[in-house]
Design a protein around this motif. Sequence first.
Motif, PDB file in Angstrom:
ATOM      1  N   GLY A  40       0.812  -1.217   0.000  1.00 40.61           N
ATOM      2  CA  GLY A  40       0.000   0.000   0.000  1.00 40.61           C
ATOM      3  C   GLY A  40       0.842   1.263   0.000  1.00 40.61           C
ATOM      4  N   SER A  41       2.034   1.190   0.623  1.00 39.80           N
ATOM      5  CA  SER A  41       2.885   2.378   0.652  1.00 39.80           C
ATOM      6  C   SER A  41       3.897   2.362  -0.478  1.00 39.80           C
ATOM      7  N   GLY A  42       4.023   1.207  -1.162  1.00 44.99           N
ATOM      8  CA  GLY A  42       4.980   1.132  -2.260  1.00 44.99           C
ATOM      9  C   GLY A  42       5.159  -0.301  -2.729  1.00 44.99           C
ATOM     10  N   TYR A  43       6.093  -0.473  -3.674  1.00 45.44           N
ATOM     11  CA  TYR A  43       6.406  -1.780  -4.241  1.00 45.44           C
ATOM     12  C   TYR A  43       7.867  -2.068  -3.924  1.00 45.44           C
ATOM     13  N   LEU A  44       8.142  -3.295  -3.528  1.00 42.49           N
ATOM     14  CA  LEU A  44       9.505  -3.633  -3.115  1.00 42.49           C
ATOM     15  C   LEU A  44       9.974  -4.878  -3.852  1.00 42.49           C
ATOM     16  N   GLN A  45      11.142  -4.741  -4.502  1.00 40.15           N
ATOM     17  CA  GLN A  45      11.729  -5.940  -5.099  1.00 40.15           C
ATOM     18  C   GLN A  45      12.542  -6.674  -4.045  1.00 40.15           C
ATOM     19  N   CYS A  46      12.265  -7.968  -3.866  1.00 40.24           N
ATOM     20  CA  CYS A  46      13.022  -8.798  -2.928  1.00 40.24           C
ATOM     21  C   CYS A  46      13.968  -9.693  -3.735  1.00 40.24           C
ATOM     22  N   VAL A  47      15.085 -10.025  -3.127  1.00 42.50           N
ATOM     23  CA  VAL A  47      15.998 -10.961  -3.760  1.00 42.50           C
ATOM     24  C   VAL A  47      16.108 -12.178  -2.847  1.00 42.50           C
ATOM     25  N   VAL A  48      15.661 -13.328  -3.352  1.00 46.87           N
ATOM     26  CA  VAL A  48      15.744 -14.559  -2.564  1.00 46.87           C
ATOM     27  C   VAL A  48      16.766 -15.457  -3.255  1.00 46.87           C
ATOM     28  N   SER A  49      17.849 -15.750  -2.547  1.00 47.18           N
ATOM     29  CA  SER A  49      18.897 -16.585  -3.120  1.00 47.18           C
ATOM     30  C   SER A  49      18.866 -17.942  -2.435  1.00 47.18           C
ATOM     31  N   LYS A  50      18.820 -19.011  -3.234  1.00 42.29           N
ATOM     32  CA  LYS A  50      18.699 -20.364  -2.684  1.00 42.29           C
ATOM     33  C   LYS A  50      19.806 -20.655  -1.669  1.00 42.29           C
ATOM     34  N   LYS A  51      20.991 -20.113  -1.962  1.00 44.36           N
ATOM     35  CA  LYS A  51      22.154 -20.347  -1.087  1.00 44.36           C
ATOM     36  C   LYS A  51      21.963 -19.739   0.306  1.00 44.36           C
ATOM     37  N   GLU A  52      21.220 -18.608   0.363  1.00 38.68           N
ATOM     38  CA  GLU A  52      21.220 -17.808   1.588  1.00 38.68           C
ATOM     39  C   GLU A  52      19.988 -17.986   2.471  1.00 38.68           C
ATOM     40  N   VAL A  53      19.023 -18.775   2.029  1.00 37.31           N
ATOM     41  CA  VAL A  53      17.823 -18.951   2.865  1.00 37.31           C
ATOM     42  C   VAL A  53      17.615 -20.437   3.186  1.00 37.31           C
ATOM     43  N   SER A  54      16.771 -20.665   4.205  1.00 37.95           N
ATOM     44  CA  SER A  54      16.478 -22.050   4.599  1.00 37.95           C
ATOM     45  C   SER A  54      15.676 -22.741   3.500  1.00 37.95           C
ATOM     46  N   GLU A  55      15.606 -24.052   3.592  1.00 43.87           N
ATOM     47  CA  GLU A  55      14.783 -24.868   2.692  1.00 43.87           C
ATOM     48  C   GLU A  55      13.335 -24.374   2.698  1.00 43.87           C
ATOM     49  N   GLU A  56      12.804 -24.079   3.943  1.00 39.93           N
ATOM     50  CA  GLU A  56      11.399 -23.636   4.087  1.00 39.93           C
ATOM     51  C   GLU A  56      11.157 -22.323   3.372  1.00 39.93           C
ATOM     52  N   SER A  57      12.091 -21.368   3.563  1.00 43.88           N
ATOM     53  CA  SER A  57      11.929 -20.058   2.933  1.00 43.88           C
ATOM     54  C   SER A  57      11.946 -20.195   1.407  1.00 43.88           C
ATOM     55  N   TRP A  58      12.875 -21.007   0.905  1.00 44.34           N
ATOM     56  CA  TRP A  58      12.958 -21.189  -0.555  1.00 44.34           C
ATOM     57  C   TRP A  58      11.664 -21.785  -1.089  1.00 44.34           C
ATOM     58  N   GLN A  59      11.149 -22.765  -0.351  1.00 45.88           N
ATOM     59  CA  GLN A  59       9.901 -23.410  -0.763  1.00 45.88           C
ATOM     60  C   GLN A  59       8.740 -22.416  -0.733  1.00 45.88           C
ATOM     61  N   ALA A  60       8.701 -21.594   0.328  1.00 45.63           N
ATOM     62  CA  ALA A  60       7.620 -20.598   0.456  1.00 45.63           C
ATOM     63  C   ALA A  60       7.671 -19.612  -0.705  1.00 45.63           C
ATOM     64  N   ALA A  61       8.873 -19.180  -1.056  1.00 41.51           N
ATOM     65  CA  ALA A  61       9.005 -18.234  -2.180  1.00 41.51           C
ATOM     66  C   ALA A  61       8.564 -18.900  -3.476  1.00 41.51           C
ATOM     67  N   THR A  62       8.859 -20.213  -3.593  1.00 38.61           N
ATOM     68  CA  THR A  62       8.446 -20.954  -4.791  1.00 38.61           C
ATOM     69  C   THR A  62       6.926 -21.079  -4.854  1.00 38.61           C
ATOM     70  N   ASP A  63       6.314 -21.378  -3.698  1.00 35.33           N
ATOM     71  CA  ASP A  63       4.869 -21.635  -3.656  1.00 35.33           C
ATOM     72  C   ASP A  63       4.023 -20.362  -3.701  1.00 35.33           C
ATOM     73  N   SER A  64       4.609 -19.237  -3.319  1.00 28.99           N
ATOM     74  CA  SER A  64       3.805 -18.014  -3.183  1.00 28.99           C
ATOM     75  C   SER A  64       3.129 -17.664  -4.503  1.00 28.99           C
ATOM     76  N   THR A  65       1.901 -17.249  -4.397  1.00 26.29           N
ATOM     77  CA  THR A  65       1.104 -16.912  -5.585  1.00 26.29           C
ATOM     78  C   THR A  65       0.719 -15.439  -5.519  1.00 26.29           C
ATOM     79  N   GLN A  66       0.240 -14.938  -6.647  1.00 24.91           N
ATOM     80  CA  GLN A  66      -0.192 -13.539  -6.712  1.00 24.91           C
ATOM     81  C   GLN A  66      -1.197 -13.248  -5.592  1.00 24.91           C
ATOM     82  N   GLU A  67      -0.941 -12.177  -4.834  1.00 31.16           N
ATOM     83  CA  GLU A  67      -1.808 -11.700  -3.743  1.00 31.16           C
ATOM     84  C   GLU A  67      -1.790 -12.574  -2.494  1.00 31.16           C
ATOM     85  N   SER A  68      -0.842 -13.523  -2.399  1.00 23.18           N
ATOM     86  CA  SER A  68      -0.649 -14.212  -1.121  1.00 23.18           C
ATOM     87  C   SER A  68      -0.097 -13.216  -0.111  1.00 23.18           C
ATOM     88  N   THR A  69      -0.482 -13.382   1.164  1.00 20.35           N
ATOM     89  CA  THR A  69       0.034 -12.508   2.216  1.00 20.35           C
ATOM     90  C   THR A  69       1.429 -12.985   2.607  1.00 20.35           C
TER      91      THR A  69
END
Length: 430
Positions: A40-69
């Motif tokens: 609502g206050s802006g748009y933010l580009q995130c960088v998710v690197s497989k090397k730097e995040v946990s298995e769960e985080s990588w999976q969540a980023a993979t599964d996330s869909t348009q308008e997921s919270t």
Amino acid sequence: MDHVRIGELSKHIDQTVTVKGWLYNKRESGKLKFPIVRDGSGYLQCVVSKKEVSEESWQAATDSTQESTLHVVGVVREEPRAPGGVELHVSDFKVAHLTQDYPITPKEHGTAYLMQHRHLWLRSKNQHAILRIRSEVEQACRDFFYNNDFTLIDSPILTPAACEGTSTLFETDYFGDKAYLSQSGQLYLEPAAAALGKVYCFGPTFRAEKSKTRRHLMEFWMIEPEVAFLEFDGLQNLAEEFVEYIVQRVVERRKEELKALERDITKLERIQRPFPRITYREAIDVLQKKGKDVKFGDDLGADDETALAEAFDKPVMVSRYPTSIKAFYMQPDPNDPEVALGMDMLAPEGYGEIIGGSQRIHDHDLLLQRIKEHDLPIEAFQWYLDVRKYGSFPHSGFGMGIERAVAWICGVTHLRECIPYPRMLYKIYP
Ligand code: 4AD
Ligand code: MG
């Protein structure tokens, strides 16, 4: 980690923060993902690197869909090429609520479909920009009048009588009596002008307009000043000062949003006083020379307004319309009694009338005669006539429809996109 709104991230460079929002869009390439989050206050580009995040985080980023919270933790880095000038290097990525089958996809949808999903459409980039500009316009209106020592008078919504003609009234039952939704706060401002000198109201107004045009809503917001001892020339000065202020305020504070809408800002920067002024009689001449079939006494249609405004790159004030086509309360011109001291301000670029205003009749007997001529119920107007009975005074005011102004400033052709939940002919969902 502190929750920071995206619009504030540039104050947190190199800090670790939590961002909460919704997935707007996602790009991926191999072991990197670039989800774009909006809050609502802006748009933010995130960088998710497989090397730097946990298995769960990588999976969540993979599964996330348009308008997921999303709840995303990461370090804010300066990145001049990214929207907002920053990106987030993600350490933890969570889907707080998974959205499935979001009805509005990046592909093109028809307007009827989008209007049916208006409650979701609000999240889209252009709608977001329009609503931010609308909010700026409303704040600018309030600031303008506050700074000029006007007192805000909240006018009633339920009223016993018509202000702007009896053909567009929404009627409702008031304990067995008839009441109508307000078409304008003006009549209630006039007595308040005798109490406080300079007053304004700002609220929703209602017109049962059986016309399906891009310029008409059934419910719209109007800002209306009313000033004691102000006469017609002064009214036009006030209107142009007000409009210049609002447009320049948006140009100054809402650049990002104007850019998102691809609005040509140079056209708005030109909106500086003085604005051109022509009379209705002159307008009829101009239109006749353009080959239009209009004569004295005709109301100007949308096409006529566009044809008149074409000659100018600023709003034009058209004044002194025939009394026969204007409201009962307008003061006749002492030098030309066939016309009234009323004016419409027409926006450039074909946006049509944004302001209507006038000097008001302050002679009791003339006003009474007009009420009779318009077949209005005298009993319902006794209180209004009192303003002319006890210390009468010349006074003037105008009304600006917020959606008309927003449509013009945003460069949006249809009013339905300029109010969060438009009320249109036969349409009241959602
Ligand atoms: O010209 P109007 O009818 O004037 C009045 O209501 C006066 N009582 C105002 C006053 O002098 N205090 O309406 C004023 C403005 C128009 O110029 C237009 O911007 C907007 O209200 N407006 C509408 N906007 C959206 N949908 C409609 N159906 C509108 N009708 C008027
Ligand atoms: Mg009008």
